[in-house]
Design an enzyme around this catalytic site. Structure first.
Site: not given
Length: 781
Positions: A256, A614
C-alpha cells in the site's frame, strides 16, 4: 490477561504484548493493524509505562483522535490525554513551537498552507521580473518542496553543481535565487511551510545535541503507523529519536505504498531490518474486511509486483460476489451505469448512500459521475475538492487572526490590509514592500514606524495605515484574555468584514455569510473540545495550528449519508461495503505518466490494490471505450490491471449495444462470416498478451489476436441492467422509462433493422427521437 486482549487473534496478540526492542508489523489490508496499535499502547500503559514517554505517529489527525478515544475507554481519559499522538506534522509543529527560539523563530510562527506558499512565490517571481510562463509558481513550489523533503537546504543547493545544471537545462537558471528569497522571506515573516515542519525538526535535532537527548529521553517508546509512506526527512527524524533506546515499532504494508510522488520512500519499510539489530518481525495476514473473492483478486494483482515483502493475505469471510467488470461506450454512459447501479442496490437491498464509494485516478473524472448522480437525485460528497478553509471569505477571517498572532505574516497582511476597502492601494503596498526589503524589516514594522522611514505617502494614506496598525494592536490586547470564538466574533464585526459580505445580496453573498457563521460555530466547538484536553485553553494560537494541520478527511461534514467520491490516494485507510473503481483504461489507470519504469508501474499497481481492498462486500470495475480528455473525445482501451486479475474472480457484464456503427459493407466478402463478425461478448485487451486461442483455428497469425472473454460473461439484460429494445416488440402506446429523460409514451415507430427509431414523449424531457439499438429503455406499461 487483560480483558481487551481476548479480542485479538494470535497473530495480533504477539506484537501487542512485545514492548521492548525494534519491531516491524507487516500488516495486510483490513488485518486490524489499528486495533494492534491501540491495544499495544493501552497494554504498555497498563504495564506502568508513563504515557508521557510514548510517541505515536499516525497518518491522519482523524486516525489519531479515534485511537486516543479507544485508548481512553481502556485506561481512562486523564491518562490518555498525556499521550503524544498525531501526524508527523502536528507532533513536530508542537516540538518546534517549544524550541523555536533556538532556530531564530518566534514560538507563535505561522504555518503556511500550499495556497499561501503559491502567493508568496508568485510575488517573488513578479518582483524578480521573471517570465511567469517559464517560472510557473506551482512548479517552482513543487520543486522547492522536493528540495526540502530531500534535505537540500539553500546552502546545499548552491554547493551542488548538478542541481544548478538541471535547473538551467529546464530553462530555470534562477531557481536557486527564488528558493533563497522564498526561504529568507518566510524566515523574516516568522513563517514555516508544511515541508519546514520536517526540515526544521531535522535541523533542530542535528544542530542541538542537547535538544535531541531531551526528546530521546522523553520518547522512550515510538510507534509509527503507515511506515511505508514516510519520506527521507521523516525517516531521519524517527531514526534520530529512537536511536538511544531503540524501542521502535513500525507498522505498514509495502503493498500500500502509494505516495512516491510526494517523496515517500518504499525502501524505508523494505530495509527496516537492516537499520536496527535483532528486529522482531510480525505478520498480520488475516483480512477481516473483504470477501474471499475480493481478497484473492487483490492478491492475484499484487503478485505481479517484483519489489515486495513476503506475506500471504487470506480471509475467513464469505466467498462473496465476483467482481463486476462493466464496459461503457463513453464516460457519460459509465457515470449513468454507476448511478443506476447504486440506485438499484439501494432499492433492492435497503442500503444507505454512505455504503457506496466511487474511486478514480484523477479529480477531473468526477464530472460525468456527478452529473449522473444528480439526475438520479443521489446525495454525494467530493473529498479533496476545495476545502472549507480554502474558501475566500474563510481565508479573509483567518488572515486577520493570523496577523494578531504574528504581525510579520506578509501574506496575511497583504490579503486584508485593504479588505474591506480602506483606500490603501497597490502603489502604497509596493512602496511599503520596497522599504521593508531595504530596511530588512517586516511590512508591519514599517507601517508602525512610518514617520521614521523613507516611504513617501500623503497624510491621508499615512493616517489610514496608522489606523490599520491600531486596529490590529487592539485585537492583540483582546487576544490576551479572550478565547478564539470571542475574538473572532469581535474581529468579524469591527473589521467591517460582516458589513462587507452583507452588502452582497446575491446567493453567493448569502453563502459567504453562512460559511462565516459555520466558521464561528466550529470555533465554539473547538473551544468546548479543548476543555477536555490537558494544558490547553482554546485560544487563537491553538485554533490556527489545528486549522493549518487539518486535512479534508479530518473534517466533520454534518449529514453523513452521502456517496463518497474521491481519488484513490485519498481513500487510503478507508473502507466501504460497495466500491466502484472507474476509468480503468490504459494511460488513465495506469497513468500515462507512470509507465516509464518498472518502479513507477509497480506503484500504480499498488494503487489499484489499495482501491480494490477498500471494498467489503462488492467491487465494480468500469471502463469506457471513449472518454473526453482536455475537451477532446479519445478512444480508450481497457487497463492491463483488469487482465491481470485471475478471471475466476470476475463477472464481466457487457452491454449488448456494443457495436458503435452500422457497417456499410457485407462482412462475407472478407471470408468466413463467423470469424470476422464482431463478437459483443469479447473483452478487448491489448492483443497477444494472454491470448486464449480459438479451437479449430488454423490461421496462426489470426490465432494470436483472438482474446476470449471469461466464461462467466453475461449480457446486461440477463443481469438486471438496462434493457436494449433493438429486437423487442415495442409498439406505439407503450410507456417506457429512460435513464436520463424519465418516463414517456411511445408516439411513433419508424425505420427497420438497425435503424429503427421511436418517437417518445417524455414527461420531463419532451419529445425525443431515439435510435432503439442504442436507447436504454425499460417498458413499464
Amino acid at each position: 490477561m487483560e480483558k481487551y486482549l481476548s479480542q485479538l487473534n494470535d497473530a495480533q496478540l504477539e506484537p501487542t504484548v512485545q514492548i521492548e526492542g525494534p519491531m516491524i508489523v507487516i500488516a495486510g489490508a483490513g488485518s486490524g493493524k489499528t486495533r494492534v496499535l491501540t491495544y499495544r499502547i493501552a497494554y504498555m500503559m497498563s504495564k506502568g509505562i508513563d504515557p508521557f514517554n510514548i510517541l505515536s505517529l499516525t497518518f491522519t489527525n482523524k486516525a489519531a483522535r479515534e485511537m486516543k478515544e479507544r485508548i481512553a475507554t481502556i485506561v481512562g481519559d486523564s491518562e490518555a490525554k498525556n499521550l503524544w499522538m498525531g501526524t508527523f506534522h502536528s507532533v513536530f509543529a508542537r516540538i518546534l513551537r517549544a524550541e523555536a527560539d533556538k532556530l531564530g523563530y518566534p514560538s507563535n510562527f505561522t504555518i503556511y498552507d500550499t495556497q499561501d506558499s503559491d502567493r508568496l512565490i508568485a510575488s517573488i517571481i513578479k518582483e524578480m521580473n521573471l517570465d511567469k510562463d517559464v517560472y510557473k509558481y506551482k512548479q517552482v513550489r513543487s520543486r522547492i518542496s522536493s528540495y526540502k523533503n530531500s534535505l537540500i537546504t539553500v546552502r546545499a543547493y548552491f554547493q551542488n553543481p548538478e542541481l544548478k545544471e538541471a535547473d538551467a537545462m529546464a530553462r530555470r537558471p534562477r531557481m536557486g535565487d527564488i528558493y533563497k528569497e522564498y526561504v529568507e522571506r518566510c524566515f523574516k515573516a516568522g513563517v514555516m511551510d508544511f515541508d519546514d515542519l520536517l526540515l526544521k525538526t531535522n535541523e533542530l535535532l542535528t544542530r542541538f545535541p542537547d535538544v535531541l537527548m531531551k526528546y530521546q529521553n522523553r520518547f522512550r517508546y515510538i510507534l509509527v503507523d503507515e511506515y511505508q509512506d514516510t519520506n527521507h526527512s521523516q525517516y531521519l527524524i524517527v531514526r534520530a529519536l529512537s536511536d538511544k533506546f531503540q524501542n521502535i515499532c513500525v507498522v505498514g504494508d509495502d503493498a500500500q505504498s502509494i505516495y512516491a510522488f510526494r517523496g515517500a520512500n518504499i525502501n524505508n519499510i523494505l530495509n527496516f531490518q537492516k537499520d536496527y539489530d535483532d528486529v522482531k518481525v510480525f505478520r498480520l495476514e488475516q483480512n477481516y474486511r473483504s470477501t474471499k473473492n475480493i481478497v484473492n483478486a487483490a492478491n492475484s494483482i499484487i503478485d505481479k509486483n517484483q519489489t515486495k515483502l513476503d506475506k500471504i493475505v487470506w480471509t475467513a469471510n464469505d466467498e462473496g460476489e465476483q467482481i463486476k467488470v462493466h464496459r461503457s461506450l463513453t464516460d457519460g454512459d459509465e457515470g449513468r451505469y454507476v448511478a443506476s447501479t447504486i440506485w438499484e442496490n439501494k432499492m433492492n437491498n435497503q442500503l444507505k448512500n454512505s455504503d457506496f464509494a466511487i474511486l478514480y485516478r484523477t479529480n477531473a473524472q468526477s464530472r460525468a459521475i456527478e452529473d449522473a448522480l444528480r439526475k438520479r437525485d443521489i446525495k454525494y460528497r467530493i473529498y479533496g475538492g476545495l476545502s472549507f478553509y480554502q474558501r475566500k471569505e474563510i481565508k479573509d477571517v483567518l488572515s486577520y487572526l493570523r496577523l494578531i498572532i504574528n504581525p510579520a505574516d506578509e501574506e496575511a497582511l497583504k490579503r486584508v490590509i485593504n479588505f474591506p476597502p480602506r483606500g490603501i492601494g497597490q502603489t502604497t503596498m509596493d512602496k511599503l514592500i520596497v522599504s521593508a526589503n531595504g530596511y530588512n524589516r517586516t511590512i508591519f514594522e514599517v507601517m508602525k514606524n512610518i514617520d521614521k522611514t523613507n516611504v513617501k505617502v500623503n497624510s491621508g494614506t499615512k493616517t489610514k495605515l496608522q489606523n490599520f496598525v491600531t486596529l490590529i494592536e487592539s485585537y492583540q490586547v483582546l487576544n490576551q484574555t479572550a478565547d478564539v470564538f470571542e475574538l473572532a466574533e469581535h474581529v468579524t464585526r469591527t473589521s467591517g468584514l460582516i458589513r462587507e459580505f452583507n452588502k452582497d445580496g446575491t446567493p453567493e453573498g448569502v453563502t459567504r455569510m453562512e460559511n462565516i457563521e459555520e466558521l464561528l460555530n466550529g470555533m465554539k466547538d473547538f473551544v468546548e473540545g479543548q476543555k477536555e484536553i490537558a494544558d490547553t485553553t482554546g485560544n487563537l494560537a491553538e485554533f490556527l495550528e489545528d486549522v493549518a494541520l487539518a486535512t479534508d478527511l479530518d473534517a466533520d461534514k454534518g449529514d453523513a449519508d452521502h456517496v463518497a467520491l474521491m481519488t484513490i490516494h485519498l481513500a487510503k485507510g478507508l473502507e466501504f461495503p460497495y466500491v466502484f473503481i472507474v476509468g480503468l483504461e490504459e494511460d488513465l489507470f495506469p497513468s500515462a505518466m507512470s509507465m516509464n519504469t518498472r518502479s513507477e508501474l509497480e506503484e500504480e499497481r499498488r494503487l489499484f490494490y489499495v482501491a480494490l481492498t477498500r471494498a467489503e462486500k462488492q467491487a465494480y470495475l468500469t471502463y469506457a471505450l471513449s472518454r473526453y480528455r482536455w475537451g477532446k473525445l479519445i478512444d480508450s482501451e481497457p487497463s492491463r490491471f483488469i487482465e491481470e486479475i485471475d478471471e475466476q474472480y470476475l463477472d464481466v457484464v457487457t452491454p449488448i449495444e456494443e457495436r458503435r456503427f452500422n457497417p456499410m459493407l457485407d462482412a462475407d466478402i472478407f471470408g468466413d462470416v463467423e470469424d470476422s463478425k464482431v463478437n459483443p461478448n469479447k473483452i478487448r485487451f491489448k492483443p497477444a498478451k494472454k491470448a486464449v486461442l480459438k479451437k479449430g483455428s488454423t490461421n496462426k497469425t489470426q490465432e494470436k489476436f483472438q482474446v476470449t472473454a471469461p466464461k462467466n460473461l453475461k449480457p446486461v439484460s440477463k443481469t438486471g441492467g438496462n434493457t436494449n429494445l433493438f429486437d423487442s416488440k415495442l409498439v406505439v402506446g407503450n410507456v417506457v422509462k429512460h435513464i436520463r429523460f424519465g418516463t414517456g409514451k411511445v408516439m411513433k415507430i419508424e425505420g427497420k433493422g438497425a435503424d429503427i427509431k421511436a418517437e417518445i414523449n417524455f414527461q420531463h424531457g419532451g419529445l425525443k427521437k431515439l435510435l432503439l439499438r442504442f436507447a436504454k429503455l425499460e417498458v413499464v406499461g
